[in-house]
Design a protein around this motif. Sequence first.
Motif, PDB file in Angstrom:
ATOM      1  N   ASP A 136       0.740  -1.275  -0.059  1.00 49.57           N
ATOM      2  CA  ASP A 136      -0.037   0.014  -0.053  1.00 49.57           C
ATOM      3  C   ASP A 136       0.796   1.241  -0.052  1.00 49.57           C
ATOM      4  O   ASP A 136       0.628   2.333  -0.669  1.00 49.57           O
ATOM      5  CB  ASP A 136      -1.020   0.009   1.398  1.00 49.57           C
ATOM      6  CG  ASP A 136      -2.008  -1.056   0.992  1.00 49.57           C
ATOM      7  OD1 ASP A 136      -2.130  -1.621  -0.008  1.00 49.57           O
ATOM      8  OD2 ASP A 136      -2.671  -1.351   2.305  1.00 49.57           O
ATOM      9  N   LEU A 137       1.645   1.221   0.694  1.00 50.00           N
ATOM     10  CA  LEU A 137       2.857   2.200   0.631  1.00 50.00           C
ATOM     11  C   LEU A 137       3.564   2.935  -0.402  1.00 50.00           C
ATOM     12  O   LEU A 137       3.722   3.761  -1.067  1.00 50.00           O
ATOM     13  CB  LEU A 137       3.979   2.148   1.884  1.00 50.00           C
ATOM     14  CG  LEU A 137       4.849   3.301   2.118  1.00 50.00           C
ATOM     15  CD1 LEU A 137       4.293   4.424   2.484  1.00 50.00           C
ATOM     16  CD2 LEU A 137       5.894   3.088   3.040  1.00 50.00           C
ATOM     17  N   VAL A 138       4.084   1.743  -1.343  1.00 50.72           N
ATOM     18  CA  VAL A 138       4.590   1.642  -2.436  1.00 50.72           C
ATOM     19  C   VAL A 138       3.508   2.287  -3.600  1.00 50.72           C
ATOM     20  O   VAL A 138       3.826   3.117  -4.505  1.00 50.72           O
ATOM     21  CB  VAL A 138       5.084   0.290  -3.118  1.00 50.72           C
ATOM     22  CG1 VAL A 138       5.404   0.417  -4.613  1.00 50.72           C
ATOM     23  CG2 VAL A 138       6.124  -0.137  -2.227  1.00 50.72           C
ATOM     24  N   ARG A 139       2.360   1.743  -3.379  1.00 55.42           N
ATOM     25  CA  ARG A 139       1.292   2.450  -4.401  1.00 55.42           C
ATOM     26  C   ARG A 139       1.052   3.830  -3.941  1.00 55.42           C
ATOM     27  O   ARG A 139       0.840   4.710  -4.906  1.00 55.42           O
ATOM     28  CB  ARG A 139       0.035   1.719  -4.313  1.00 55.42           C
ATOM     29  CG  ARG A 139       0.144   0.324  -5.059  1.00 55.42           C
ATOM     30  CD  ARG A 139      -1.378  -0.382  -5.312  1.00 55.42           C
ATOM     31  NE  ARG A 139      -1.810  -0.887  -3.981  1.00 55.42           N
ATOM     32  CZ  ARG A 139      -1.458  -1.972  -3.594  1.00 55.42           C
ATOM     33  NH1 ARG A 139      -0.659  -2.788  -4.001  1.00 55.42           N
ATOM     34  NH2 ARG A 139      -1.886  -2.524  -2.016  1.00 55.42           N
ATOM     35  N   LEU A 140       1.086   4.249  -2.775  1.00 56.98           N
ATOM     36  CA  LEU A 140       0.805   5.798  -2.391  1.00 56.98           C
ATOM     37  C   LEU A 140       1.905   6.557  -3.046  1.00 56.98           C
ATOM     38  O   LEU A 140       1.777   7.797  -3.337  1.00 56.98           O
ATOM     39  CB  LEU A 140       0.709   5.939  -0.867  1.00 56.98           C
ATOM     40  CG  LEU A 140      -0.669   5.318  -0.392  1.00 56.98           C
ATOM     41  CD1 LEU A 140      -0.648   5.643   1.127  1.00 56.98           C
ATOM     42  CD2 LEU A 140      -1.853   6.231  -0.854  1.00 56.98           C
ATOM     43  N   LEU A 141       3.123   6.026  -2.857  1.00 58.17           N
ATOM     44  CA  LEU A 141       4.250   6.996  -3.285  1.00 58.17           C
ATOM     45  C   LEU A 141       4.657   6.963  -4.863  1.00 58.17           C
ATOM     46  O   LEU A 141       5.392   7.875  -5.201  1.00 58.17           O
ATOM     47  CB  LEU A 141       5.773   6.260  -2.409  1.00 58.17           C
ATOM     48  CG  LEU A 141       5.710   6.473  -1.082  1.00 58.17           C
ATOM     49  CD1 LEU A 141       6.934   5.666  -0.527  1.00 58.17           C
ATOM     50  CD2 LEU A 141       5.603   7.743  -0.820  1.00 58.17           C
TER      51      LEU A 141
END
Length: 116
Positions: A106-111
């Motif tokens: 999820d963090l990778v997709r947000l960044l």
Amino acid sequence: MTLAGAVNPFLAPVRRTVAFLVERWAGERAAAAVGDRACTARALARAALTAGCQEPSRGLGFTDRAVTRRIAALQTAPPPRLWGLATTVLALGALTALGAADATGDLVRLLEPAPA
């Protein structure tokens, strides 16, 4: 484990502990197979007595495995079975790892930059 101890000297105590626990496990398995813990302890003591013999075929290398502690452990009650506890701990660890992997995704997709 011996190779890891040779590469990293800080692992020497771990190597000794693992060697002891493997020998202890073997003693417990032998006691379960024989069905008599006292008989297994006597056999281990007799084998340890041959460790000082001059003939290499009779000395089994028991001197570095804390034989007296293993014999004392065989003369007490068998260790409790903790399969339920071990399964619970492993399941909780796997659940935590899966949650961390999902959060990382999820963090990778947000960044990621937004499409133009």
